[in-house]
Write a protein that holds these residues in place. Sequence first.
Motif, PDB file in Angstrom:
ATOM      1  N   ILE A 132     -11.249  -1.090   0.149  1.00 50.49           N
ATOM      2  CA  ILE A 132     -11.783   0.068  -0.577  1.00 50.49           C
ATOM      3  C   ILE A 132     -10.688   1.111  -0.786  1.00 50.49           C
ATOM      4  O   ILE A 132     -10.961   2.307  -0.908  1.00 50.49           O
ATOM      5  CB  ILE A 132     -13.012   0.678   0.130  1.00 50.49           C
ATOM      6  N   LEU A 133      -9.448   0.644  -0.825  1.00 48.98           N
ATOM      7  CA  LEU A 133      -8.309   1.495  -1.170  1.00 48.98           C
ATOM      8  C   LEU A 133      -7.684   0.982  -2.467  1.00 48.98           C
ATOM      9  O   LEU A 133      -7.797  -0.202  -2.801  1.00 48.98           O
ATOM     10  CB  LEU A 133      -7.269   1.474  -0.043  1.00 48.98           C
ATOM     11  N   ASP A 134      -7.010   1.865  -3.181  1.00 43.10           N
ATOM     12  CA  ASP A 134      -6.283   1.495  -4.392  1.00 43.10           C
ATOM     13  C   ASP A 134      -4.828   1.260  -4.004  1.00 43.10           C
ATOM     14  O   ASP A 134      -4.066   2.200  -3.795  1.00 43.10           O
ATOM     15  CB  ASP A 134      -6.402   2.613  -5.426  1.00 43.10           C
ATOM     16  N   ASP A 135      -4.458  -0.011  -3.869  1.00 47.25           N
ATOM     17  CA  ASP A 135      -3.126  -0.367  -3.382  1.00 47.25           C
ATOM     18  C   ASP A 135      -2.094  -0.274  -4.503  1.00 47.25           C
ATOM     19  O   ASP A 135      -2.076  -1.082  -5.423  1.00 47.25           O
ATOM     20  CB  ASP A 135      -3.157  -1.785  -2.805  1.00 47.25           C
ATOM     21  N   GLN A 136      -1.221   0.733  -4.401  1.00 51.49           N
ATOM     22  CA  GLN A 136      -0.134   0.906  -5.365  1.00 51.49           C
ATOM     23  C   GLN A 136       1.228   0.620  -4.718  1.00 51.49           C
ATOM     24  O   GLN A 136       2.254   0.912  -5.323  1.00 51.49           O
ATOM     25  CB  GLN A 136      -0.146   2.346  -5.901  1.00 51.49           C
ATOM     26  N   TYR A 137       1.219   0.022  -3.517  1.00 51.94           N
ATOM     27  CA  TYR A 137       2.480  -0.143  -2.783  1.00 51.94           C
ATOM     28  C   TYR A 137       2.702  -1.577  -2.297  1.00 51.94           C
ATOM     29  O   TYR A 137       3.754  -2.152  -2.548  1.00 51.94           O
ATOM     30  CB  TYR A 137       2.500   0.820  -1.593  1.00 51.94           C
ATOM     31  N   TYR A 138       1.725  -2.169  -1.636  1.00 53.39           N
ATOM     32  CA  TYR A 138       1.939  -3.463  -0.974  1.00 53.39           C
ATOM     33  C   TYR A 138       1.876  -4.633  -1.951  1.00 53.39           C
ATOM     34  O   TYR A 138       2.677  -5.583  -1.853  1.00 53.39           O
ATOM     35  CB  TYR A 138       0.897  -3.678   0.130  1.00 53.39           C
ATOM     36  N   GLY A 139       0.906  -4.620  -2.844  1.00 53.30           N
ATOM     37  CA  GLY A 139       0.683  -5.777  -3.695  1.00 53.30           C
ATOM     38  C   GLY A 139       0.198  -6.982  -2.920  1.00 53.30           C
ATOM     39  O   GLY A 139       0.279  -8.120  -3.384  1.00 53.30           O
ATOM     40  N   ASP A 140      -0.318  -6.735  -1.726  1.00 55.80           N
ATOM     41  CA  ASP A 140      -0.774  -7.809  -0.836  1.00 55.80           C
ATOM     42  C   ASP A 140      -1.838  -7.196   0.066  1.00 55.80           C
ATOM     43  O   ASP A 140      -1.533  -6.430   0.980  1.00 55.80           O
ATOM     44  CB  ASP A 140       0.406  -8.337  -0.017  1.00 55.80           C
ATOM     45  N   GLY A 141      -3.106  -7.549  -0.197  1.00 55.17           N
ATOM     46  CA  GLY A 141      -4.208  -6.945   0.544  1.00 55.17           C
ATOM     47  C   GLY A 141      -4.179  -7.221   2.023  1.00 55.17           C
ATOM     48  O   GLY A 141      -4.535  -6.356   2.838  1.00 55.17           O
ATOM     49  N   VAL A 142      -3.737  -8.410   2.409  1.00 59.60           N
ATOM     50  CA  VAL A 142      -3.685  -8.754   3.832  1.00 59.60           C
ATOM     51  C   VAL A 142      -2.597  -7.950   4.534  1.00 59.60           C
ATOM     52  O   VAL A 142      -2.785  -7.451   5.650  1.00 59.60           O
ATOM     53  CB  VAL A 142      -3.471 -10.265   4.020  1.00 59.60           C
ATOM     54  N   ALA A 143      -1.449  -7.802   3.887  1.00 55.60           N
ATOM     55  CA  ALA A 143      -0.369  -7.000   4.472  1.00 55.60           C
ATOM     56  C   ALA A 143      -0.818  -5.555   4.655  1.00 55.60           C
ATOM     57  O   ALA A 143      -0.516  -4.918   5.677  1.00 55.60           O
ATOM     58  CB  ALA A 143       0.876  -7.059   3.592  1.00 55.60           C
ATOM     59  N   LEU A 144      -1.547  -5.037   3.683  1.00 52.81           N
ATOM     60  CA  LEU A 144      -2.082  -3.684   3.794  1.00 52.81           C
ATOM     61  C   LEU A 144      -3.040  -3.588   4.972  1.00 52.81           C
ATOM     62  O   LEU A 144      -2.950  -2.653   5.793  1.00 52.81           O
ATOM     63  CB  LEU A 144      -2.803  -3.312   2.494  1.00 52.81           C
ATOM     64  N   ALA A 145      -3.956  -4.552   5.077  1.00 55.78           N
ATOM     65  CA  ALA A 145      -4.939  -4.533   6.164  1.00 55.78           C
ATOM     66  C   ALA A 145      -4.251  -4.590   7.530  1.00 55.78           C
ATOM     67  O   ALA A 145      -4.663  -3.905   8.474  1.00 55.78           O
ATOM     68  CB  ALA A 145      -5.900  -5.706   6.015  1.00 55.78           C
ATOM     69  N   LYS A 146      -3.193  -5.361   7.635  1.00 53.15           N
ATOM     70  CA  LYS A 146      -2.509  -5.485   8.926  1.00 53.15           C
ATOM     71  C   LYS A 146      -1.765  -4.202   9.292  1.00 53.15           C
ATOM     72  O   LYS A 146      -1.693  -3.832  10.472  1.00 53.15           O
ATOM     73  CB  LYS A 146      -1.557  -6.684   8.898  1.00 53.15           C
ATOM     74  N   ASP A 147      -1.233  -3.506   8.300  1.00 54.38           N
ATOM     75  CA  ASP A 147      -0.589  -2.226   8.612  1.00 54.38           C
ATOM     76  C   ASP A 147      -1.627  -1.160   8.983  1.00 54.38           C
ATOM     77  O   ASP A 147      -1.363  -0.297   9.822  1.00 54.38           O
ATOM     78  CB  ASP A 147       0.275  -1.753   7.434  1.00 54.38           C
ATOM     79  N   ILE A 148      -2.804  -1.221   8.368  1.00 53.77           N
ATOM     80  CA  ILE A 148      -3.887  -0.327   8.799  1.00 53.77           C
ATOM     81  C   ILE A 148      -4.257  -0.646  10.249  1.00 53.77           C
ATOM     82  O   ILE A 148      -4.472   0.262  11.066  1.00 53.77           O
ATOM     83  CB  ILE A 148      -5.115  -0.475   7.878  1.00 53.77           C
ATOM     84  N   ALA A 149      -4.297  -1.931  10.578  1.00 55.23           N
ATOM     85  CA  ALA A 149      -4.606  -2.337  11.953  1.00 55.23           C
ATOM     86  C   ALA A 149      -3.545  -1.816  12.925  1.00 55.23           C
ATOM     87  O   ALA A 149      -3.871  -1.348  14.023  1.00 55.23           O
ATOM     88  CB  ALA A 149      -4.709  -3.854  12.040  1.00 55.23           C
ATOM     89  N   LEU A 176     -14.504   2.294  10.873  1.00 54.05           N
ATOM     90  CA  LEU A 176     -14.463   1.182   9.936  1.00 54.05           C
ATOM     91  C   LEU A 176     -13.298   0.265  10.303  1.00 54.05           C
ATOM     92  O   LEU A 176     -12.201   0.731  10.605  1.00 54.05           O
ATOM     93  CB  LEU A 176     -14.284   1.708   8.513  1.00 54.05           C
ATOM     94  N   GLY A 177     -13.523  -1.040  10.284  1.00 49.65           N
ATOM     95  CA  GLY A 177     -12.473  -1.986  10.636  1.00 49.65           C
ATOM     96  C   GLY A 177     -11.359  -2.009   9.603  1.00 49.65           C
ATOM     97  O   GLY A 177     -11.570  -1.678   8.426  1.00 49.65           O
ATOM     98  N   PRO A 178     -10.150  -2.406   9.996  1.00 52.72           N
ATOM     99  CA  PRO A 178      -9.010  -2.389   9.076  1.00 52.72           C
ATOM    100  C   PRO A 178      -9.176  -3.327   7.886  1.00 52.72           C
ATOM    101  O   PRO A 178      -8.732  -3.008   6.780  1.00 52.72           O
ATOM    102  CB  PRO A 178      -7.832  -2.811   9.957  1.00 52.72           C
ATOM    103  N   ALA A 179      -9.815  -4.468   8.075  1.00 57.35           N
ATOM    104  CA  ALA A 179     -10.027  -5.383   6.952  1.00 57.35           C
ATOM    105  C   ALA A 179     -10.945  -4.743   5.917  1.00 57.35           C
ATOM    106  O   ALA A 179     -10.645  -4.734   4.711  1.00 57.35           O
ATOM    107  CB  ALA A 179     -10.610  -6.704   7.449  1.00 57.35           C
ATOM    108  N   GLN A 180     -12.050  -4.183   6.401  1.00 56.74           N
ATOM    109  CA  GLN A 180     -12.984  -3.502   5.503  1.00 56.74           C
ATOM    110  C   GLN A 180     -12.312  -2.321   4.811  1.00 56.74           C
ATOM    111  O   GLN A 180     -12.475  -2.102   3.611  1.00 56.74           O
ATOM    112  CB  GLN A 180     -14.187  -3.017   6.312  1.00 56.74           C
ATOM    113  N   GLN A 181     -11.530  -1.541   5.582  1.00 53.14           N
ATOM    114  CA  GLN A 181     -10.887  -0.359   5.022  1.00 53.14           C
ATOM    115  C   GLN A 181      -9.911  -0.737   3.905  1.00 53.14           C
ATOM    116  O   GLN A 181      -9.802  -0.033   2.890  1.00 53.14           O
ATOM    117  CB  GLN A 181     -10.134   0.387   6.124  1.00 53.14           C
ATOM    118  N   SER A 182      -9.243  -1.860   4.053  1.00 59.57           N
ATOM    119  CA  SER A 182      -8.202  -2.234   3.088  1.00 59.57           C
ATOM    120  C   SER A 182      -8.758  -2.514   1.700  1.00 59.57           C
ATOM    121  O   SER A 182      -8.069  -2.282   0.697  1.00 59.57           O
ATOM    122  CB  SER A 182      -7.428  -3.461   3.593  1.00 59.57           C
TER     123      SER A 182
END
Length: 346
Positions: free
Chosen positions: A154-171, A146-152
């Motif tokens: 479908i997660l419950d973000d309790q840390y970043y508060g920024d979906g793009v930042a989360l996706a980039k760290d997954i990448a 699954l690509g990092p953008a898609q993966q980001s």
Amino acid sequence: MRIRNEDVLLPVSAVSAFPRPHWLQGRILGCGDEPTYRSHNLRVAYEDACKITALEQERAGLHVLCDGAQYYEWEAPGFQLEPIFHFIPENLGGITNYGPPGDGAKYAPFYKGQVISKVEWKRPIFESVNYAMKNATDRPFKIAMLGPAQQSIILDDQYYGDGVALAKDIARALNKELRYLQDLGLEAVQLIDVLPPYTTDMWQIECQQILFEGVDMMKFWHVCYGSVDGQRDIFDDHATEMMPLFRESPVDVVHLEFTNKDFAELDAFGEFPTDKVLGVGVVDAKNTMVESVEQIADRIRRALKVVPADRLLVAPDCGLGYFSRTTAYAKLRHMGQAADEVRRAL
């Protein structure tokens, strides 16, 4: 298409999923701090299943094989959601293996992993898959994820508060995984994404650029219109809006569903970027009827009116994991025969 330093006309590949033998059941691979395999018997059975799926693809004449995702629980209802939601996150640092239900009735049975700290690469994720396939075939193969953008999303973000930042760290984390697999000799990777039909925001491509930095292997991108329990999620046409994503993507092959949509979006691909290969779905992954060789050949010829043979890859619409083994591999064989028929006539 260039494969192992040779130009291959009308190459044939599959998406990712094939049905498992009935004797392979349950979760195969560990996650988090578990061992790589949940038992030695499961490892032996899993590696045997990879040999079967590789052999069937070879017999069908595929040029780039896939691992068939034999570690997924295809035989269980909702199989596609459980591993998609959990398999990669449970092997990354910073994400729990529990969380709130997914969004909406369709996804509510599958919890969202919670992001509680910085997402990082913690351990090899697909090393066992790579090892099993290298022992199953001498042909090039791809591992799907699954690509990092898609993966980001479908997660419950309790840390970043920024979906793009989360996706980039997954990448960044998955970039380490791909570099690790590249060192082990992996020749191809395939991203699976359902996100582009919903949004064409370019941050998705920024994630791909991070993901593929320093990664020198064949890069496939399957833009999925949905296939959970044999049902599509996307019914309207989005190819024209997605074309800027395809132009800027660092991948080599963009693959989409065409047959189940009766090639409704084909004309839009007159604008498809000339530096990429278009993967055209010519076998219906949502219909149990096995198409004839001539039916599939006609679909390939239809696609050739828009994209030339040197930039066309033949594939099913999506994964074939929902079918019986008899049906899945019959579709695969007919697809390979059809591509060969068209290729010889060119």
